[in-house]
Scaffold this motif. Structure first.
Motif, short mmCIF file in Angstrom:
data_model
loop_
_atom_site.label_atom_id
_atom_site.label_comp_id
_atom_site.label_asym_id
_atom_site.label_seq_id
_atom_site.Cartn_x
_atom_site.Cartn_y
_atom_site.Cartn_z
N ILE A 38 -1.51 -5.27 41.08
CA ILE A 38 -2.73 -6.05 40.93
C ILE A 38 -2.61 -7.00 39.73
N VAL A 89 -4.83 -8.48 36.58
CA VAL A 89 -6.01 -8.16 35.77
C VAL A 89 -6.21 -9.27 34.74
N ASP A 101 -7.42 -9.88 40.65
CA ASP A 101 -8.10 -8.85 41.44
C ASP A 101 -9.34 -8.34 40.72
N VAL A 102 -9.21 -8.09 39.43
CA VAL A 102 -10.33 -7.64 38.61
C VAL A 102 -10.20 -8.26 37.23
N ARG A 129 -14.77 -9.02 40.06
CA ARG A 129 -13.75 -8.71 41.06
C ARG A 129 -13.51 -9.96 41.90
N ARG A 130 -12.28 -10.47 41.86
CA ARG A 130 -11.91 -11.67 42.63
C ARG A 130 -12.91 -12.80 42.45
N VAL A 153 -19.51 -8.45 38.97
CA VAL A 153 -19.93 -7.11 39.39
C VAL A 153 -21.13 -6.65 38.57
N LEU A 200 -13.70 -1.57 33.11
CA LEU A 200 -12.64 -2.28 33.83
C LEU A 200 -11.71 -1.29 34.52
N LEU A 205 -13.13 0.30 37.55
CA LEU A 205 -13.05 -0.60 38.69
C LEU A 205 -11.65 -0.63 39.27
N ILE A 206 -10.64 -0.61 38.38
CA ILE A 206 -9.24 -0.56 38.85
C ILE A 206 -8.99 0.69 39.67
N ILE A 247 -9.87 0.39 43.35
CA ILE A 247 -9.12 -0.55 44.24
C ILE A 247 -8.13 0.23 45.11
#
Length: 345
Positions: free
Chosen positions: A288, A290, A307-308, A321-322, A326, A338, A341-342, A345
């Protein structure tokens, strides 16, 4: 495309993924310390490990080390051909040697025969600091042309004894000379190439020089296996090599961090946040991107491809996110939120 060899069960060259190497800095005859270091290097991403074999005690330790690790072991030999024979018999997966500096041709023949019998490849390690005197005199120094001529001289010596399971490296501490040497070698042969700079330095300059030198060659399609040589913990070499492969686009593994350089609009400790996120991302295996941005106005948009990410404000920040926001959270919670959130995914 280069031809392919196998170092243990790891393919090198012939279209195989570029592999990452490092070298232990323990005494090889201290089996426990050497194994402990290799077992730290393996999860960091090291795929081939090299150990110095300066004496018989180190050569005899190779078998015990090999039994307790999970990646191929290359032995580094200088001058004494008997150490190569001992290490090969003990279970080494490859030998790094300069055939021209181990004595008479009968010794080269003995090493070639021992390696051929066990399907052990030989890396011809040409180094700008130890070139043959006649080549230094001919070219006026360790020029790219001198490095390449040295490599072919060693190749011919092994070929004379029906050995061609060869990998080549041509290392100097000069980025331009190293790049030029590898480009010349790649243009003249299809032997797989071990790419790196020698004596690159401490992490700051060493990583920079390696990124330019190794990364530049990889971007040209030159290089089959790499080592970032640093005056540091070998684990740092592996992390740097992984980053170079990701930046050059040859691997999509683990997390990549993008962060803004800060400016007068920044009202949070962006540098501290970015460093904390970078450190914690070392344990994230997901492929991903970040982002850590310093401006809540432009941050999400500028890092839309991530991605985040987080974008800081004044005592608080946005989690996105993208490119889509959020939620807003206090600055003290940004990094923890953070990584939550990761995890999703």
């Amino acid at each position: 495309m280069s031809r392919q060899i196998h170092v243990g069960n790891v393919p090198v060259g012939g279209g195989a993924p570029v592999t990452i190497q490092s070298m232990t800095n323990t005494r090889t005859d201290d089996v426990a310390a050497t194994v402990e270091q290799i077992l730290r290097l393996e999860p960091a991403g090291c795929e081939i490990i090299r150990c110095a074999v300066p004496d018989l005690a180190a050569a005899k330790a190779v078998g015990a080390i090999r039994e307790r690790i999970h990646i191929p072991l290359v032995v580094d030999i200088h001058f004494d051909y008997k150490l190569a024979l001992e290490a090969a018999a003990a279970g080494a997966d490859a030998v790094r040697i300069n055939p021209g500096n181990i004595g008479g041709e009968d010794r080269v023949k003995a090493v070639a025969a021992a390696c051929r019998a066990r399907n052990i490849p030989i890396r011809i390690g040409v180094n700008g600091g130890s070139l043959e005197k006649e080549l230094l005199a001919k070219y006026g120094g360790p020029t790219p042309e001198a490095l390449v001529e040295s490599a072919f001289g060693h190749i011919r010596l092994l070929n004379r004894y029906d050995f061609d399971d060869i990998c080549v490296s041509l290392k100097t501490s000069s980025v331009p000379n190293t790049i030029a040497a590898y480009r010349q070698m790649a243009a003249q042969s299809d032997y797989p190439l071990h790419v790196g700079l020698t004596e690159a330095g401490t992490p700051r300059m060493g990583v920079l020089k390696s990124a330019v030198g190794i990364g530049g060659l990889l971007a040209l399609g030159i290089g089959d296996t790499i080592r970032v040589s640093l005056s540091a913990d070998p684990v740092e070499e592996v992390y740097a090599a992984r980053d170079i492969l990701k930046v050059v686009g040859l691997r999509r593994e683990g997390a990549e961090l993008v962060s803004c350089p800060t400016c007068g609009r920044t009202k949070i400790d962006l540098i501290g946040l970015a460093e904390e996120v970078e450190e914690r991302l070392k344990t994230v295996d997901k492929p991903i991107t970040v982002a850590v941005m310093g401006c809540v106005v432009n941050g999400p948009g500028e890092a839309r491809s991530a991605d985040v990410g987080i974008a800081g404000g004044d005592g608080e920040g946005l989690l996105f996110r993208r490119g889509e926001i959020v939620k807003k959270v206090p600055q003290s919670q940004l990094v923890d939120e953070l990584f939550r959130l990761i995890d999703q995914i």
